[in-house]
Write an enzyme that holds these catalytic residues in place. Structure first.
Site, PDB file in Angstrom:
ATOM      1  N   SER A 184     -12.935  -4.442  -8.269  1.00  0.00           N
ATOM      2  CA  SER A 184     -12.354  -4.343  -6.930  1.00  0.00           C
ATOM      3  C   SER A 184     -12.997  -3.188  -6.190  1.00  0.00           C
ATOM      4  O   SER A 184     -13.746  -2.390  -6.765  1.00  0.00           O
ATOM      5  CB  SER A 184     -10.834  -4.160  -7.021  1.00  0.00           C
ATOM      6  OG  SER A 184     -10.537  -2.931  -7.682  1.00  0.00           O
ATOM      7  N   ASP A 185     -12.705  -3.090  -4.882  1.00  0.00           N
ATOM      8  CA  ASP A 185     -13.253  -1.998  -4.086  1.00  0.00           C
ATOM      9  C   ASP A 185     -12.394  -0.755  -4.259  1.00  0.00           C
ATOM     10  O   ASP A 185     -11.476  -0.706  -5.068  1.00  0.00           O
ATOM     11  CB  ASP A 185     -13.359  -2.406  -2.613  1.00  0.00           C
ATOM     12  CG  ASP A 185     -12.008  -2.889  -2.077  1.00  0.00           C
ATOM     13  OD1 ASP A 185     -11.020  -2.765  -2.819  1.00  0.00           O
ATOM     14  OD2 ASP A 185     -11.966  -3.383  -0.944  1.00  0.00           O
ATOM     15  N   LYS A 186     -12.684   0.294  -3.465  1.00  0.00           N
ATOM     16  CA  LYS A 186     -12.008   1.579  -3.649  1.00  0.00           C
ATOM     17  C   LYS A 186     -10.532   1.516  -3.286  1.00  0.00           C
ATOM     18  O   LYS A 186      -9.735   2.301  -3.785  1.00  0.00           O
ATOM     19  CB  LYS A 186     -12.710   2.639  -2.809  1.00  0.00           C
ATOM     20  CG  LYS A 186     -14.142   2.929  -3.264  1.00  0.00           C
ATOM     21  CD  LYS A 186     -14.774   4.003  -2.414  1.00  0.00           C
ATOM     22  CE  LYS A 186     -16.202   4.292  -2.875  1.00  0.00           C
ATOM     23  NZ  LYS A 186     -16.859   5.334  -2.061  1.00  0.00           N
ATOM     24  N   THR A 187     -10.148   0.615  -2.379  1.00  0.00           N
ATOM     25  CA  THR A 187      -8.744   0.548  -1.974  1.00  0.00           C
ATOM     26  C   THR A 187      -7.888  -0.192  -2.992  1.00  0.00           C
ATOM     27  O   THR A 187      -6.672  -0.226  -2.861  1.00  0.00           O
ATOM     28  CB  THR A 187      -8.627  -0.149  -0.613  1.00  0.00           C
ATOM     29  OG1 THR A 187      -9.190  -1.465  -0.713  1.00  0.00           O
ATOM     30  CG2 THR A 187      -9.385   0.626   0.450  1.00  0.00           C
ATOM     31  N   THR A 189      -7.934  -3.448  -3.488  1.00  0.00           N
ATOM     32  CA  THR A 189      -7.694  -4.832  -3.087  1.00  0.00           C
ATOM     33  C   THR A 189      -8.947  -5.656  -3.356  1.00  0.00           C
ATOM     34  O   THR A 189     -10.069  -5.159  -3.267  1.00  0.00           O
ATOM     35  CB  THR A 189      -7.331  -4.918  -1.603  1.00  0.00           C
ATOM     36  OG1 THR A 189      -8.389  -4.342  -0.829  1.00  0.00           O
ATOM     37  CG2 THR A 189      -6.047  -4.153  -1.326  1.00  0.00           C
TER      38      THR A 189
END
Length: 213
Positions: A184-187, A189
């Site tokens: 997943s990405d840094k957030t 999501t």
């Protein structure tokens, strides 16, 4: 670089990386730098991961174990057979029905080591049914049936693109659903990487298109 009394400049633009190919030229000027197994490229190079499934690797270990058992049974039996055959020289009445004085090489007490070797080969051939080679064929048939069930599964039909499930290979069908890593990405999501058209604007004679990511 000086070559044949000529000076030729070399810059990073003339650097060819590993596995690069240069074609359609008669000759080149170059220098070999950073070579060997101690370079960063070679240290970071790893073998490609195996695409064999866990079931196939487990079957290989089972086959190796059964082959070791087969070898041990044939080896121990051949040693015992050689010892018993050699004793027929002293006690000819023990196994008189084999006729030690007129027997061939397979039961000849005068050539017990050779008889034991032939007995080992015979035991390996007779006990070869201990190794289930047909197990691989059965597993491949099961994989083909699994891929057919995947292609016919209605719950895996995607309505937005009107595409059903399509199993392109049967090597990894038994590992479906065993997800152990999610990227997943840094957030935190999951990203969809899709663009949706929002507006078409015209300002000062210029066209602007807005997309929603």
């Amino acid at each position: 670089m000086e070559y044949e009394e000529q000076q030729n400049p070399l810059s990073p633009q003339q650097l060819l990386l590993r596995d690069s190919k240069l074609r359609n030229t008669e000759y080149i000027y170059g220098a070999v730098i950073f070579t060997g197994h101690d370079t960063k490229v070679m240290q970071n190079a790893t073998d490609p991961p195996s695409k064999r499934s866990k079931i196939e690797r487990k079957m290989d270990r089972i086959i190796y174990f059964l082959f070791a058992v087969l070898f041990a049974i044939a080896f121990v039996g051949s040693i015992y057979f050689g010892i018993v055959t050699e004793k027929d020289l002293d006690d000819r009445h023990n196994r008189w029905y084999l006729q030690p004085e007129n027997s061939d090489i397979f039961f000849d007490p005068r050539r017990a080591p050779a008889a034991a070797m032939f007995h080992f080969l015979t035991a390996v051939m007779l006990y070869s049914y201990l190794i289930p080679i047909s197990l691989y064929v059965s597993i491949e048939i099961v994989k083909v049936l699994q891929s057919i069930f995947i292609n016919k599964d209605i719950n895996m039909y995607y309505e937005e693109t009107d595409k059903p499930a399509h199993a392109r290979t049967s090597n990894l069908t038994e590992e479906l659903g065993q997800v152990d890593t999610i990227l997943s990405d840094k957030t935190g999501t999951l990203t969809c990487n899709s663009m949706e058209f929002v507006k078409w604007l015209t300002r000062n004679g210029k066209k602007h298109i807005l997309f929603d990511l």
